[in-house]
Design a protein around this motif. Structure first.
Motif, PDB file in Angstrom:
ATOM      1  N   LEU A 135       0.801  -1.284   0.244  1.00  0.00           N
ATOM      2  CA  LEU A 135      -0.042   0.011   0.010  1.00  0.00           C
ATOM      3  C   LEU A 135       0.777   1.235   0.057  1.00  0.00           C
ATOM      4  O   LEU A 135       0.771   2.117  -0.697  1.00  0.00           O
ATOM      5  N   LYS A 136       1.956   1.216   0.859  1.00  0.00           N
ATOM      6  CA  LYS A 136       2.829   2.383   0.898  1.00  0.00           C
ATOM      7  C   LYS A 136       3.693   2.470  -0.567  1.00  0.00           C
ATOM      8  O   LYS A 136       3.613   3.707  -0.749  1.00  0.00           O
ATOM      9  N   GLU A 138       2.467   1.787  -3.509  1.00  0.00           N
ATOM     10  CA  GLU A 138       1.207   2.294  -4.327  1.00  0.00           C
ATOM     11  C   GLU A 138       1.310   3.624  -4.298  1.00  0.00           C
ATOM     12  O   GLU A 138       0.984   4.547  -5.064  1.00  0.00           O
ATOM     13  N   GLU A 139       0.952   4.194  -2.956  1.00  0.00           N
ATOM     14  CA  GLU A 139       0.845   5.354  -2.354  1.00  0.00           C
ATOM     15  C   GLU A 139       2.001   6.252  -3.020  1.00  0.00           C
ATOM     16  O   GLU A 139       1.775   7.565  -3.520  1.00  0.00           O
ATOM     17  N   TYR A 142       1.621   6.902  -6.579  1.00  0.00           N
ATOM     18  CA  TYR A 142       0.617   7.843  -6.708  1.00  0.00           C
ATOM     19  C   TYR A 142       0.945   9.353  -6.622  1.00  0.00           C
ATOM     20  O   TYR A 142       0.690  10.217  -7.489  1.00  0.00           O
ATOM     21  N   LYS A 143       1.770   9.313  -5.668  1.00  0.00           N
ATOM     22  CA  LYS A 143       2.248  10.936  -5.310  1.00  0.00           C
ATOM     23  C   LYS A 143       3.070  11.311  -6.286  1.00  0.00           C
ATOM     24  O   LYS A 143       3.160  12.514  -6.862  1.00  0.00           O
ATOM     25  N   GLU A 146       1.053  12.412  -9.348  1.00  0.00           N
ATOM     26  CA  GLU A 146       0.448  13.589  -9.043  1.00  0.00           C
ATOM     27  C   GLU A 146       1.157  14.690  -8.987  1.00  0.00           C
ATOM     28  O   GLU A 146       0.843  15.886  -9.451  1.00  0.00           O
TER      29      GLU A 146
END
Ligand SMILES: Cc1cc2nc3c(=O)[nH]c(=O)nc-3n(C[C@H](O)[C@H](O)[C@H](O)COP(=O)(O)OP(=O)(O)OC[C@H]3O[C@@H](n4cnc5c(N)ncnc54)[C@H](O)[C@@H]3O)c2cc1C
Length: 399
Positions: A135-136, A138-139, A142-143, A146
């Protein structure tokens, strides 16, 4: 009366021994695990690098043995009383046995002398930990996506992997390859995820054949992994790692794969080594107890030449075959087998379609190696899935 066999642990060793004993209706076999699934640790590198999902790295233990001669019980075992032939669960239940197989595996060892390691690093030896890390990761991706417009201002995103053994190398390669390919796939310019692999000894894959070390090093370098060997991690803080050569690496997150220890289940009269592994004889019986066997990561397994074998899934499976055979043999008053096998070899997954390995003395690398790894993985998983599908069909039919 049927003899009772209890197996603690539904990992590589536990499942293999349960499947071998399943064919003996004169035995009442119960497989016990604190989780309802079998975790395929050997395939976790693709999971945390976001290529596969949770169902690719787990198999339901409830379904696997449904309708068979093996019962599955979801319990955590906290104590073994070998003098009374009993095991005790976390809720105080007592289960008796004629034969016991201990196959409770190992967990990541976080040395307490490395300040901050437990607080700031992740292990991957449980699905929960691997999932949190995924999850980390993937985050983080994403960041990055972004902040495409501004990433040149802050290009660094560092992942530190502590421990350059088999799991550390496989994870480093998978993450480096994936993050490179991911950004290219979406046409993003930013990329910039740096993977550091830190190993305390003089080279990665300590103890493995020089061919594997050379091939792995070359591949990791090609993927842009920063390999730092001969340096120990001294201290970990929330956003940086301090090494013994005075280097400080800023990091966004860290995985620790630098060693294993056994989750000891208290057992009166058992002998353990420094890692907490149970001492067993050459027939895999726990020293001092003829009806208790220990297999896989939780046992110190020594071959007939006196060599301590490295804990691997392959060893867990080979030792499971011996323990299952020896239970049948001791029940029938026949000769027991000794640890006389040679392990076929090792395959190191190095990101994408690249694996290096040596199997029965044959050296493989690149796509051929990748195919071999895929085959080994499929040959392991598909019989389990087939068995689950049959059990599900049986249960639907009954329903
Ligand atoms: C990232 C990574 C990559 C790897 N790659 C390879 C590879 O390529 N090849 C290879 O051969 N090996 C590899 N290994 C090593 C391999 O996964 C282990 O050696 C193997 O899982 C050991 O099998 P086991 O049956 O002894 O234990 P495990 O598979 O760990 O199973 C132990 C089971 O016992 C259960 N359990 C534990 N304590 C209790 C308790 N008190 N009560 C009830 N249940 C309990 C656990 O829930 C678990 O299901 C890798 C490991 C990692 C982490």
């Amino acid at each position: 009366m049927r003899k009772k066999v209890l197996i603690i642990g539904g990992g590589y060793g536990g499942i293999r021994s349960a499947r071998a004993l399943e064919k003996h209706p004169e035995l009442e076999v119960t497989l016990i695990d604190s989780h309802p699934y079998h975790y395929l640790q050997t395939d976790v590198y693709d999971f945390i690098a976001n290529k596969t999902t949770i169902t690719d790295i787990s198999v339901s233990l409830i379904t696997l043995f449904y309708g068979s001669n093996v019962s599955f019980l979801q319990r955590k075992i906290t104590r073994i009383a070998p003098a009374e032939n009993k095991i005790i669960t976390a809720c105080g239940e007592e289960l008796s046995y004629d034969y016991l197989i201990i196959a409770n595996g190992s967990r990541t060892f976080f040395p307490s002398f490395v300040e901050g390691l437990t607080e700031h690093a992740h292990g991957v030896k449980s699905i929960k930990r691997a999932f949190e890390f995924k999850l980390k990761f993937e985050e983080a991706i994403y960041k990055k996506v972004e902040s495409e417009g501004t990433c040149s201002l802050n290009p660094d995103f560092n992942i530190v992997i502590g421990g350059g053994g088999l799991s550390g190398v496989e994870i480093a390669a998978a993450m480096a390859e994936y993050s490179q390919r991911f950004f290219a796939m979406g046409g993003y310019a930013c990329g910039g995820i740096c993977v550091y692999l830190i190993e305390g000894s003089s080279d990665i894959l300590n103890g493995l054949d020089g061919y594997l070390v050379k091939k792995s090093r070359k591949r990791l370098e090609k993927l842009g992994v920063n390999i730092i060997t001969g340096n120990r991690i001294l201290k970990v803080e929330e956003h940086c790692v301090h090494l013994s050569n005075n280097m400080t690496i800023p990091m966004n997150f860290m995985i620790w794969t630098g060693g294993i220890e056994v989750r000891k289940i208290e057992g009166d009269g058992f002998e353990y080594n420094q890692r907490g592994q149970l001492k067993v004889d050459e027939r895999l019986r726990v020293k001092g107890f003829d009806n208790v066997f220990a297999i896989g990561d939780c046992a110190e397994i020594v071959n007939l030449d006196g060599k301590v074998l490295a804990p691997t899934a392959m060893l867990a499976e080979f030792s499971a075959d011996i323990a299952a055979h020896n239970i049948i043999a001791s029940k029938d008053g026949k000769n027991l087998k000794e640890v006389d096998f040679e392990l076929p070899g090792v395959l190191v997954a190095l990101g994408g379609y690249f694996t290096a390995g040596i199997i029965y003395g044959i050296k493989l690398s690149g796509f051929i190696g990748f195919l071999a790894k895929q085959m080994v993985s499929h040959m392991y998983k598909w019989p389990l899935i087939r068995q689950c599908k049959k059990a599900l069909a049986k249960s639907c039919h009954k329903g």
